[in-house]
Each structure stands twice: as structure tokens, then as C-alpha cells.
Design a protein around this motif. Structure first.
Motif, PDB file in Angstrom:
ATOM      1  N   LEU A  29      28.625  45.436  36.772  1.00 18.95           N
ATOM      2  CA  LEU A  29      29.563  44.311  36.613  1.00 18.95           C
ATOM      3  C   LEU A  29      30.975  44.893  36.567  1.00 18.95           C
ATOM      4  N   GLY A  30      31.175  45.915  37.402  1.00 12.15           N
ATOM      5  CA  GLY A  30      32.460  46.615  37.433  1.00 12.15           C
ATOM      6  C   GLY A  30      33.370  46.021  38.488  1.00 12.15           C
ATOM      7  N   ILE A  31      33.309  46.534  39.710  1.00 12.64           N
ATOM      8  CA  ILE A  31      34.176  46.005  40.766  1.00 12.64           C
ATOM      9  C   ILE A  31      33.801  44.553  41.049  1.00 12.64           C
ATOM     10  N   GLY A  32      34.824  43.755  41.348  1.00 11.47           N
ATOM     11  CA  GLY A  32      34.590  42.331  41.595  1.00 11.47           C
ATOM     12  C   GLY A  32      34.087  42.089  43.004  1.00 11.47           C
ATOM     13  N   ASP A  33      32.887  42.569  43.287  1.00 18.00           N
ATOM     14  CA  ASP A  33      32.337  42.373  44.627  1.00 18.00           C
ATOM     15  C   ASP A  33      31.268  41.283  44.582  1.00 18.00           C
ATOM     16  N   PRO A  83      37.305  34.648  37.504  1.00 21.46           N
ATOM     17  CA  PRO A  83      35.967  35.258  37.481  1.00 21.46           C
ATOM     18  C   PRO A  83      35.893  36.556  36.678  1.00 21.46           C
ATOM     19  N   TYR A  84      36.931  36.858  35.888  1.00 19.20           N
ATOM     20  CA  TYR A  84      36.917  38.072  35.069  1.00 19.20           C
ATOM     21  C   TYR A  84      36.914  37.728  33.595  1.00 19.20           C
ATOM     22  N   ILE A  85      36.128  38.516  32.860  1.00 19.07           N
ATOM     23  CA  ILE A  85      36.060  38.364  31.409  1.00 19.07           C
ATOM     24  C   ILE A  85      36.645  39.638  30.826  1.00 19.07           C
ATOM     25  N   SER A 118      38.130  36.691  50.157  1.00 15.58           N
ATOM     26  CA  SER A 118      37.077  37.528  49.566  1.00 15.58           C
ATOM     27  C   SER A 118      36.365  36.839  48.418  1.00 15.58           C
ATOM     28  N   LYS A 119      37.157  36.258  47.516  1.00 19.44           N
ATOM     29  CA  LYS A 119      36.562  35.836  46.256  1.00 19.44           C
ATOM     30  C   LYS A 119      36.131  34.376  46.274  1.00 19.44           C
ATOM     31  N   ASN A 120      36.692  33.568  47.165  1.00 15.07           N
ATOM     32  CA  ASN A 120      36.228  32.178  47.244  1.00 15.07           C
ATOM     33  C   ASN A 120      35.071  32.065  48.236  1.00 15.07           C
ATOM     34  N   VAL A 135      47.244  45.923  35.285  1.00  9.91           N
ATOM     35  CA  VAL A 135      47.512  45.382  36.610  1.00  9.91           C
ATOM     36  C   VAL A 135      46.487  45.918  37.620  1.00  9.91           C
ATOM     37  N   TYR A 136      46.290  45.149  38.694  1.00 10.50           N
ATOM     38  CA  TYR A 136      45.464  45.616  39.822  1.00 10.50           C
ATOM     39  C   TYR A 136      46.087  46.926  40.321  1.00 10.50           C
ATOM     40  N   PRO A 137      45.354  48.040  40.306  1.00 10.09           N
ATOM     41  CA  PRO A 137      45.984  49.349  40.516  1.00 10.09           C
ATOM     42  C   PRO A 137      46.661  49.532  41.870  1.00 10.09           C
ATOM     43  N   ALA A 189      44.895  35.588  44.772  1.00  6.49           N
ATOM     44  CA  ALA A 189      43.565  35.821  45.350  1.00  6.49           C
ATOM     45  C   ALA A 189      42.467  35.029  44.626  1.00  6.49           C
ATOM     46  N   TYR A 190      42.719  34.686  43.363  1.00  5.27           N
ATOM     47  CA  TYR A 190      41.662  34.036  42.563  1.00  5.27           C
ATOM     48  C   TYR A 190      41.947  32.548  42.334  1.00  5.27           C
ATOM     49  N   GLU A 191      42.809  32.001  43.160  1.00  5.10           N
ATOM     50  CA  GLU A 191      43.261  30.602  43.023  1.00  5.10           C
ATOM     51  C   GLU A 191      42.093  29.621  42.974  1.00  5.10           C
ATOM     52  N   PHE A 246      38.328  45.758  27.950  1.00 10.29           N
ATOM     53  CA  PHE A 246      37.286  46.095  28.922  1.00 10.29           C
ATOM     54  C   PHE A 246      37.060  44.871  29.802  1.00 10.29           C
ATOM     55  N   ARG A 247      36.788  45.085  31.104  1.00 10.37           N
ATOM     56  CA  ARG A 247      36.607  43.947  32.010  1.00 10.37           C
ATOM     57  C   ARG A 247      35.182  43.880  32.551  1.00 10.37           C
ATOM     58  N   LEU A 248      34.610  42.675  32.538  1.00 10.07           N
ATOM     59  CA  LEU A 248      33.335  42.433  33.227  1.00 10.07           C
ATOM     60  C   LEU A 248      33.571  41.385  34.304  1.00 10.07           C
ATOM     61  N   GLY A 307      43.416  41.173  51.184  1.00 14.96           N
ATOM     62  CA  GLY A 307      44.448  41.076  50.161  1.00 14.96           C
ATOM     63  C   GLY A 307      44.840  42.451  49.642  1.00 14.96           C
ATOM     64  N   LYS A 308      43.891  43.371  49.660  1.00 14.91           N
ATOM     65  CA  LYS A 308      44.204  44.714  49.183  1.00 14.91           C
ATOM     66  C   LYS A 308      45.250  45.347  50.104  1.00 14.91           C
ATOM     67  N   SER A 309      45.021  45.246  51.422  1.00 12.20           N
ATOM     68  CA  SER A 309      45.994  45.829  52.361  1.00 12.20           C
ATOM     69  C   SER A 309      47.339  45.131  52.222  1.00 12.20           C
ATOM     70  N   LEU A 357      41.052  54.041  40.820  1.00 13.80           N
ATOM     71  CA  LEU A 357      40.220  53.594  39.696  1.00 13.80           C
ATOM     72  C   LEU A 357      38.779  53.264  40.112  1.00 13.80           C
ATOM     73  N   PHE A 358      38.639  52.439  41.154  1.00 11.40           N
ATOM     74  CA  PHE A 358      37.296  51.984  41.507  1.00 11.40           C
ATOM     75  C   PHE A 358      36.450  53.141  42.059  1.00 11.40           C
ATOM     76  N   ALA A 359      37.127  54.124  42.674  1.00  6.42           N
ATOM     77  CA  ALA A 359      36.413  55.303  43.172  1.00  6.42           C
ATOM     78  C   ALA A 359      35.906  56.134  41.988  1.00  6.42           C
ATOM     79  N   ASN A 399      44.693  35.897  36.696  1.00  2.77           N
ATOM     80  CA  ASN A 399      44.965  37.320  36.625  1.00  2.77           C
ATOM     81  C   ASN A 399      43.724  38.201  36.752  1.00  2.77           C
ATOM     82  N   ASN A 400      43.898  39.222  37.529  1.00  3.23           N
ATOM     83  CA  ASN A 400      43.010  40.369  37.544  1.00  3.23           C
ATOM     84  C   ASN A 400      43.789  41.474  36.851  1.00  3.23           C
ATOM     85  N   PRO A 401      43.359  42.023  35.730  1.00  5.42           N
ATOM     86  CA  PRO A 401      42.011  41.976  35.181  1.00  5.42           C
ATOM     87  C   PRO A 401      41.794  41.024  33.994  1.00  5.42           C
TER      88      PRO A 401
HETATM   89  C1  MLT Z   1      38.502  44.146  41.497  1.00  9.69           C
HETATM   90  O1  MLT Z   1      37.386  44.397  41.064  1.00  9.69           O
HETATM   91  O2  MLT Z   1      39.513  44.227  40.794  1.00  9.69           O
HETATM   92  C2  MLT Z   1      38.656  43.754  42.917  1.00  9.69           C
HETATM   93  O3  MLT Z   1      37.453  43.362  43.444  1.00  9.69           O
HETATM   94  C3  MLT Z   1      39.123  44.893  43.682  1.00  9.69           C
HETATM   95  C4  MLT Z   1      39.648  44.467  44.997  1.00  9.69           C
HETATM   96  O4  MLT Z   1      39.728  43.270  45.294  1.00  9.69           O
HETATM   97  O5  MLT Z   1      40.023  45.370  45.750  1.00  9.69           O
END
Ligand code: MLT
Length: 411
Positions: free
Chosen positions: A39-43, A346-348, A248-250, A131-133, A217-219, A387-389, A108-110, A16-18, A186-188
Motif C-alpha cells: 500500500l505504498g506507491i499509489g498504483d 485516495p491517501y490516508i 492515472s488515478k481516475n 510534497v510529491y518528490p 491529479a486527484y480531483e 506515514f502514508r497508505l 502528470g509525473k512528466s 523515493l519510490f525506487a 493533496n499527495n501525500p
Molecule cells: C504516489 O504514490 O505518490 C504516486 O502514485 C506517484 C506518481 O504518481 O508518480
């Protein structure tokens, strides 16, 4: 010529992200004048905190001298880091996790892609939808899904729809499943799970001899004091749950890479012949074979997160992103959108305007506002029409994006 793993043919053409990156790049090339806001990938966009950078520098200097050089570390991560994790992430909440139940990894991805390896290929997998793909794709690769139908649903998975109708909290499966992926916050969708709802899942898993793979991951984004931070806050979860967390996210480690997974000693699986085995032992065997642990310098950086300065600084990062989440949430609401999430995550998650599919809205947002987001259907069939931002964009770009959406693209 060797035969390939044909389960890969059951995957969607690209991750998906690719695919988002590919479409964004194509738009950029066609419209070089457009100033695109992502405001796509949660980086993350904020720099690493001073405590983390200081630890990285010091650890790099240690690596520069023969007397302090660190070569291969423990496969499962250094004990000092695992002790910090046990004390600060669990002990403070009255949850007891032993150091040898914590496996430090490069992300967390691995972890969420790899954990399925210790289970049989005929395990029945239940997935939240959307769901997170990675949870879905890793099980497709392992051969648990079969081919997808025209609505991109895999016959081999049990889908747990999460929509506005159920508050994005899935119903328990109607029948038996072996592995259940849950992610909260939850993501997303940005939803959180109450203690009572989580207790029902633990009860289900105990009754069905299932294992919950709980992605927390988003605790760090939980604000509501009633919401559990760990599944182990629920009685009986140690026998039936594996929990993953990420830096990653904290702490902003998306580039550094560090995460961990907790596999309690009580969690068990069985062979076809009925012999039971500890999942902790199996995961240890897997990790010892396939990893030499994350880099020493990165583990030192992670330990700095648990120092008093580190805790304060990381909290400030999370607060900053939560303020961005508020700006997006309220800005979109004021513009007439129906919006979910963004209060403990952190997702809307928003509804696309009437008549527009998730991908239609992606195209419209990019073409008219030059803003990139994530189409809900990319996360699963029940994400269609959403849709997710992400709140991880820079503050200036986030404000600009909301302004553009408000002025150019009312629902
Ligand atoms: C996301 O945007 O869902 C995440 O940042 C992707 C990830 O953590 O691999």
C-alpha cells in the motif's frame, strides 16, 4: 570526458519510490515465505473500464490498416480529446478553458517535472512540505536548490510546512517567491484546500507576480461539494496558474500513461530585461520540440472516458477506491491511530506511534505485518512522524492489511 550536471549530486541517493522498491525487494529475498501487501506507491489495481478497453481495441484495429493508420499526431494532443477535456473537466463547472490552452502529455509525473524548464534557473521555488518528490527533485536537477543540509532541507527552496497544526494547509510565504507548487487534493496528506484558502494563494501570486503550478491529479476524489476542483474556479487565477491533471488515478491509466496541462494565454513571464512573454507560447515551443504527443490509441482510450458509459465506469472505479479509503481510515482509527485524509483523496496519512520515526515505522510495518507503506519523511522534513497508505490496493489485500495492522501492530 564531458562534465556532468553537478546539480544531480545534490539529489538524495535514490528517488523515493525506487528506494521503497529496493527495501521491499530486500525484505522479500530475506523472507521468501512472507506474503507482502503493498500500500505504498499509489498504483491502481482495478482493470481498465470496458469503454476504455473497447476504444483501445478499436484504435489498435485502425492502426492495423493503411487507410486508417495514424502516424505522428499533433505535438499537443488531438483536438478532439482536448475539446472533450475543455467541455467535461472545465465547462461543466462554468470554467472556460480554450482548446489551445490544453497540452496533452504522457503523464502528470512528466508534466510536473518538466514545467519548471520554461522558468529561469534563479526563480525562487516554494514547495509544500511534505510534497510529491518530483517537484523538488526536478528543481534540484535544474540547479535551483543548492545542497541539502543534514535534515535534508535545501537552502534554495522555500518550504511551506503542512502539518496537523495547520490542517495541512500551508501559510503564505513570508517573502517573495516566483514559483509555487500546490497539489490538492493533496499527495501525500490527503488534505483538500477550501475555496477561500485557494483564493488567498491566487491573491498572493497576483501580488507577487508569481506562478502557481497546481497539480489536480486527484480531483476526481473530491466528495465535498464546497471544494474547488480547478484553480480556475477562483477569480483571477488564469493570469497566475498552470494546472495539471492526469488520467492515472481516475481512469486507471498508470500503465497507459496520459495527462494534460493547462497553460492559460493570460499567464506571463518576463526576461531579465523586462520583456514579457506568454507562458502558453513558451510551453508550446518546448512541447513541440521535445514531444510528438502521446500514442493515438491511448488518446482514443482517454476520449472514451468522456462518453456516457466511460463517465459511469470511471466513477465506479473512483467510488471503489474511496470505499477502500474509508476501510483504511476507519480501521486504523479503531486500532487507535490518529488518521487524516482519505475523505476527498485516495491517501490516508497517519501519525506514527510515539517514539517511532517514519522510517522506523516503515521497517516495523514491513517486519511485523508484511505491509509496505510510505514513510512521511520521504516526502519532506515536515512529513517526519507521519506515514502514508494508499487506497489503490486490491480490496481483499486492503482489508487483510488493516486486519494485520490491528492485530499485530497497535500504536
Ligand atoms: C504516489 O504514490 O505518490 C504516486 O502514485 C506517484 C506518481 O504518481 O508518480
Amino acid at each position: 570526458m564531458p562534465r556532468i550536471n553537478e546539480h544531480y549530486l545534490n539529489l538524495k541517493a535514490s528517488y523515493l519510490f525506487a528506494e521503497i522498491k529496493r527495501r521491499t525487494q530486500a525484505f522479500r529475498e530475506a523472507h521468501p515465505e512472507a506474503r507482502i501487501i503493498t500500500l505504498g506507491i499509489g498504483d491502481v489495481t482495478l482493470p481498465l473500464s470496458p469503454a476504455v478497453v473497447g476504444a483501445l481495441e478499436e484504435a489498435a484495429r485502425e492502426q492495423a490498416r493503411a487507410e486508417t493508420l495514424k502516424g505522428y499526431g499533433p505535438y499537443v494532443g488531438y483536438e478532439w480529446l482536448r475539446a472533450d477535456i475543455a467541455a467535461h473537466d472545465f465547462g461543466v463547472r462554468g470554467v472556460s478553458v480554450a482548446v489551445d490552452e490544453i497540452f496533452v502529455s504522457d503523464g502528470g509525473k512528466s508534466d510536473s517535472a518538466n514545467i519548471q524548464e520554461i522558468f529561469a534557473t534563479d526563480c525562487v521555488v516554494a514547495l509544500m512540505d511534505p510534497v510529491y518528490p518530483v517537484y523538488a527533485d526536478s528543481n534540484v536537477m535544474a540547479g535551483r536548490s543548492g545542497p541539502a543540509d543534514e535534515s535534508e532541507r535545501y537552502a534554495g527552496f522555500v518550504y511551506l510546512p503542512c502539518t496537523a497544526d495547520n490542517g495541512f494547509l500551508p501559510a503564505l510565504p513570508a517573502g517573495h517567491v516566483d514559483l509555487i507548487y500546490l497539489c490538492y487534493p493533496n499527495n501525500p496528506t490527503g488534505a483538500v484546500m477550501t475555496r477561500e484558502a485557494l483564493a488567498r494563494w491566487v491573491e498572493y501570486a497576483r501580488a507577487h507576480d508569481a506562478i502557481i503550478l497546481y497539480d489536480a491529479a486527484y480531483e476526481a476524489y473530491i466528495r465535498d461539494p464546497e471544494i474547488p476542483h480547478s484553480i480556475y474556479e477562483i477569480e483571477g487565477a488564469r493570469e497566475v496558474a498552470i494546472e495539471s491533471r492526469s488520467f492515472s488515478k481516475n481512469a486507471g491509466f498508470t500503465g497507459l500513461r496520459l495527462a494534460y496541462t493547462v497553460v492559460p494565454k493570460e499567464a506571463r513571464g518576463q526576461t531579465r530585461g523586462g520583456k514579457t512573454l506568454g507562458l502558453n507560447e513558451l510551453w508550446l515551443r518546448r512541447v513541440s520540440t521535445k514531444s510528438n504527443g502521446p500514442p493515438y490509441v491511448v488518446q482514443k482510450a482517454a476520449a472514451a472516458v468522456y462518453t456516457p458509459d466511460g463517465q459511469k465506469q470511471v466513477r465506479a472505479l473512483v467510488d471503489h477506491y474511496m470505499e477502500s479509503a474509508r476501510i483504511i481510515r476507519e480501521g486504523l482509527r479503531a486500532a487507535g491511530f490518529t488518521v487524516y485524509g482519505g475523505s476527498n483523496a485516495p491517501y490516508i496519512w497517519l501519525r506514527t506511534p510515539a517514539g517511532l520515526s517514519s522510517w522506523d515505522f516503515f521497517d516495523r510495518l514491513l517486519a511485523e505485518a508484511h505491509v509496505v507503506g510510505m514513510p512521511g519523511s520521504g516526502f519532506g522534513p515536515s512529513g517526519e512522524g507521519y506515514f502514508r497508505l494508499t487506497a489503490f490496493g486490491s480490496r481483499a489485500e486492503t482489508e487483510d492489511a488493516i486486519d494485520r495492522i490491528r492485530t499485530r501492530l497497535r500504536p
